[in-house]
Design a protein around this motif. Structure first.
Motif, short mmCIF file in Angstrom:
data_model
loop_
_atom_site.label_atom_id
_atom_site.label_comp_id
_atom_site.label_asym_id
_atom_site.label_seq_id
_atom_site.Cartn_x
_atom_site.Cartn_y
_atom_site.Cartn_z
N ALA A 8 0.82 -1.21 0.00
CA ALA A 8 0.00 0.00 0.00
C ALA A 8 0.86 1.26 0.00
CB ALA A 8 -0.92 0.00 1.21
N GLY A 9 2.18 1.09 0.01
CA GLY A 9 3.08 2.24 0.01
C GLY A 9 3.21 2.93 1.34
N VAL A 10 2.93 2.20 2.43
CA VAL A 10 3.01 2.75 3.78
C VAL A 10 4.35 2.37 4.40
CG1 VAL A 10 2.00 2.74 6.10
CG2 VAL A 10 0.51 2.64 4.07
N ALA A 11 5.10 3.35 4.87
CA ALA A 11 6.39 3.07 5.52
C ALA A 11 6.15 2.45 6.90
CB ALA A 11 7.20 4.36 5.65
N PHE A 12 6.99 1.50 7.28
CA PHE A 12 6.76 0.80 8.55
C PHE A 12 8.06 0.18 9.06
CE2 PHE A 12 6.43 -2.32 5.22
CZ PHE A 12 7.04 -3.45 5.74
N ASP A 13 8.05 -0.14 10.34
CA ASP A 13 9.10 -0.93 10.99
C ASP A 13 8.44 -2.08 11.72
OD1 ASP A 13 11.11 0.97 10.26
OD2 ASP A 13 10.61 2.17 12.04
N VAL A 14 9.12 -3.23 11.76
CA VAL A 14 8.64 -4.39 12.51
C VAL A 14 9.64 -4.68 13.63
CG1 VAL A 14 7.95 -6.82 12.41
CG2 VAL A 14 7.65 -5.35 10.40
N PHE A 15 9.11 -4.94 14.81
CA PHE A 15 9.96 -5.34 15.95
C PHE A 15 9.56 -6.75 16.39
CE2 PHE A 15 10.00 -0.74 16.01
CZ PHE A 15 11.35 -0.46 16.21
N GLU A 16 10.57 -7.57 16.61
CA GLU A 16 10.35 -8.96 17.00
C GLU A 16 11.30 -9.30 18.15
OE1 GLU A 16 9.68 -12.60 17.88
OE2 GLU A 16 8.35 -11.67 16.39
N LYS A 17 10.72 -9.86 19.22
CA LYS A 17 11.55 -10.17 20.40
C LYS A 17 12.49 -11.34 20.16
CE LYS A 17 8.06 -13.17 22.62
NZ LYS A 17 8.81 -14.42 22.57
N HIS A 18 12.16 -12.21 19.19
CA HIS A 18 12.97 -13.38 18.90
C HIS A 18 14.02 -13.05 17.84
CE1 HIS A 18 14.12 -17.50 18.66
NE2 HIS A 18 13.52 -17.76 17.51
N SER A 19 14.87 -14.02 17.54
CA SER A 19 15.96 -13.81 16.59
C SER A 19 15.59 -14.12 15.15
CB SER A 19 17.16 -14.68 16.99
OG SER A 19 16.80 -16.05 17.02
N ASP A 20 14.35 -14.55 14.90
CA ASP A 20 13.92 -14.87 13.54
C ASP A 20 12.40 -14.79 13.47
OD1 ASP A 20 13.98 -15.64 10.86
OD2 ASP A 20 15.28 -17.38 11.20
N VAL A 21 11.88 -14.91 12.26
CA VAL A 21 10.44 -14.91 12.07
C VAL A 21 9.88 -16.29 12.43
CG1 VAL A 21 10.64 -13.21 10.22
CG2 VAL A 21 10.57 -15.65 9.64
N GLY A 22 8.56 -16.37 12.55
CA GLY A 22 7.94 -17.67 12.76
C GLY A 22 7.03 -17.75 13.97
N GLY A 23 7.17 -16.83 14.92
CA GLY A 23 6.29 -16.85 16.09
C GLY A 23 6.38 -18.14 16.87
N ILE A 24 5.22 -18.72 17.18
CA ILE A 24 5.20 -19.93 18.01
C ILE A 24 5.84 -21.12 17.34
CG2 ILE A 24 3.10 -19.19 19.21
CD1 ILE A 24 1.65 -21.48 17.61
N TRP A 25 5.98 -21.09 16.02
CA TRP A 25 6.45 -22.28 15.31
C TRP A 25 7.94 -22.51 15.44
CZ3 TRP A 25 2.88 -25.60 14.27
CH2 TRP A 25 1.59 -25.15 14.07
N ASP A 26 8.65 -21.60 16.07
CA ASP A 26 10.09 -21.78 16.30
C ASP A 26 10.30 -22.20 17.74
OD1 ASP A 26 12.81 -21.71 16.50
OD2 ASP A 26 13.04 -19.75 15.56
N PRO A 27 10.72 -23.47 17.98
CA PRO A 27 10.91 -23.91 19.37
C PRO A 27 12.03 -23.19 20.09
CG PRO A 27 11.71 -25.56 17.83
CD PRO A 27 11.00 -24.53 17.02
N ALA A 28 12.90 -22.49 19.37
CA ALA A 28 13.94 -21.69 20.01
C ALA A 28 13.41 -20.38 20.55
CB ALA A 28 15.09 -21.43 19.02
N ASN A 29 12.17 -20.03 20.22
CA ASN A 29 11.54 -18.80 20.67
C ASN A 29 11.05 -19.01 22.10
OD1 ASN A 29 10.23 -16.36 20.88
ND2 ASN A 29 9.06 -16.59 18.98
N THR A 30 11.68 -18.37 23.05
CA THR A 30 11.38 -18.59 24.46
C THR A 30 9.89 -18.40 24.76
OG1 THR A 30 13.59 -17.82 25.07
CG2 THR A 30 11.93 -17.87 26.81
N GLY A 31 9.31 -19.43 25.40
CA GLY A 31 7.91 -19.35 25.78
C GLY A 31 6.95 -19.96 24.79
N THR A 32 7.45 -20.38 23.62
CA THR A 32 6.53 -20.99 22.65
C THR A 32 5.94 -22.28 23.19
OG1 THR A 32 6.33 -21.99 20.45
CG2 THR A 32 8.46 -22.17 21.53
N PRO A 33 4.66 -22.55 22.89
CA PRO A 33 4.05 -23.80 23.34
C PRO A 33 4.25 -24.95 22.36
CG PRO A 33 2.39 -22.43 22.34
CD PRO A 33 3.67 -21.63 22.30
#
Length: 444
Positions: free
Chosen positions: A30-55
């Motif tokens: 859409a041509g909107v400038a943005f920044d993304v912040f992620e507490k983990h070291s990679d994308v993937g959310g819960i699907w990365d078992p290295a992401n602390t706290g993932t179930p």
């Protein structure tokens, strides 16, 4: 805390799981400038078992098939099985982010500490001790990070181990133990099946009667069978009523010691698992009612039976939380924020929540359709912006399609997927926006 130059021309996205990634793609296109912040070291959310706290646990797979579960324009690989494992899902999400050139927009290893409005109505977002100013805030934090657990009489004196299923990882944790899994949601029955195959003795404790859906019908993945109208083998007929259909396919659950289903099949989030029926039928796990109390090394159930137990896992769900925001920014119902279309804060015009929704459908398409409307709202100006603002304030569509879902926190913001898709489509049509489709081409 230090302050960087203000960035009121940009939008802040919190979270680089699947919903955060599709939000990023829609803003970019859409041509909107943005920044993304992620507490983990990679994308993937819960699907990365290295992401602390993932179930996530070692045996986890999608409950929707690869044919319906991908991102728009990015079908899952043909060599994937019908129901991909967490490893395959994580690889797929990471490849999506790479193919869409989204990594360049993400700051990793950076948790959001807080976000507050300034006098100009912008968002001051503090991350890593640095405050940045943004014109809008999109939170995509996921819904399975803040575990909820019940309490029972005698629990403090129990000599065994009690923990939430979010801490479970591998079936080897059950070896040589007598295990009770409490809760029959999708993760609960997955984990109970692991216990059935690996524990010395396994028990599944449930409060109410559920229906368990098979993953395949006549060899076809369940969601594909439903979406295509179901091609039946010659001479085979099935009931039209969903309750009768599922009961005919699965059989009488009471013969396994489970309570009879106490609600219509479509009134609850679907539990897609036929492994648990296999293990119940083979006596590898025993169904039990709710826990009444703990008694030293024993669990006492409401039917008066008791079992010596080493480990109790509460597969009892999660709270919806956004820890870095003031809860008073939202109106809450049964622990869920009330939002327009389950996306837009009705009172704070530049605050969006993506992913706080439940439906009986694969998620990634719906998330992107939701993200498309966020990008639209952020891009609008003048009278059209005011028109959308008025919708957020005054439009209260029925998103349940007349369905009476179970009265529980899990179902507090549940929507009927086709009704919900129609509601999104009406807003798109009102503002002349083309729907996202599998032919979607990103401007990456």
């Amino acid at each position: 805390m230090s302050e960087s130059p203000t960035r009121p021309d940009r939008v802040c996205i919190v979270g680089a799981g699947p919903s955060g990634l599709v939000a990023a793609r829609q803003l970019r296109d859409a041509g909107v400038a943005f920044d993304v912040f992620e507490k983990h070291s990679d994308v993937g959310g819960i699907w990365d078992p290295a992401n602390t706290g993932t179930p996530i646990y070692n045996s986890a797979h999608f409950i929707s098939s690869k044919y319906t579960s991908g991102f728009y324009g990015h079908p899952m690989p043909e060599h994937y099985p019908d129901y991909p494992s967490w490893r395959q899902i994580l690889t797929y999400i990471q490849k999506f982010a790479a193919d869409e050139n989204l990594y360049q927009h993400i700051t990793f290893n950076t948790a959001i500490e807080n976000a507050v409005k300034d006098d100009d109505g912008n968002w001051v977002v503090t991350a890593g001790g640095v405050a940045r100013t943004y014109r809008a805030l999109i939170v995509a934090p996921g819904v399975t990070w803040h575990a909820t657990s019940p309490t029972f009489p005698g629990q403090d004196g129990f000599t065994g181990e009690i923990r939430h299923s979010s801490t479970y990882n591998h079936a080897s944790e059950f070896t040589g133990k007598r295990v009770v899994v409490v809760g029959a949601g999708n993760s609960g029955v997955d984990i109970a099946a692991d216990a059935a195959a690996n524990a010395e003795a396994a028990f599944l404790s449930v409060r109410r009667g559920y229906r368990f859906l098979p993953k395949h019908i006549f060899g076809v993945p369940l969601d594909v069978f439903i979406s295509t109208g179901g091609q039946l083998p010659a001479g085979v007929t099935l009931p039209n009523d969903p309750n009768e259909l599922i009961d005919a396919l699965v059989g009488d659950l009471t013969k396994y010691g489970l309570p009879a289903p106490d609600h219509n099949a479509l009134a609850s989030h679907p539990i897609v698992n036929d492994q648990i029926i296999h293990y119940l039928a083979h006596g590898d796990i025993t169904a039990k009612p709710n826990i009444a109390q703990f008694d030293r090394d024993e669990v006492v159930f409401t039917d008066g039976t008791r079992e010596q137990v080493d480990l109790v896992l509460f597969a009892t769900g999660y709270e919806y939380r956004i820890p870095f925001l003031d809860e008073e920014l939202f109106e809450w119902h049964q622990g869920h924020p009330r939002l327009y279309l389950n996306i837009f804060n009705r009172n704070v015009d530049n605050l969006y929540v993506l992913g706080f929704i439940e439906f009986a459908d694969a998620a990634y398409h719906r998330f992107e359709e939701m993200a498309q409307l966020i990008a639209l709202d952020i891009s609008l100006e003048g009278d059209r912006k005011e028109q959308f603002r008025e919708l957020k304030r005054t439009h209260f569509p029925d998103l349940r399609g007349g369905m009476n879902y179970i009265d529980s926190p899990r179902h507090a913001n549940y929507v009927e997927t086709y009704t919900y898709q129609e509601a999104l489509a009406k807003v798109r049509d009102q503002f002349g926006v083309e729907p996202v489709s599998e032919r979607y081409t990103s401007r990456s």
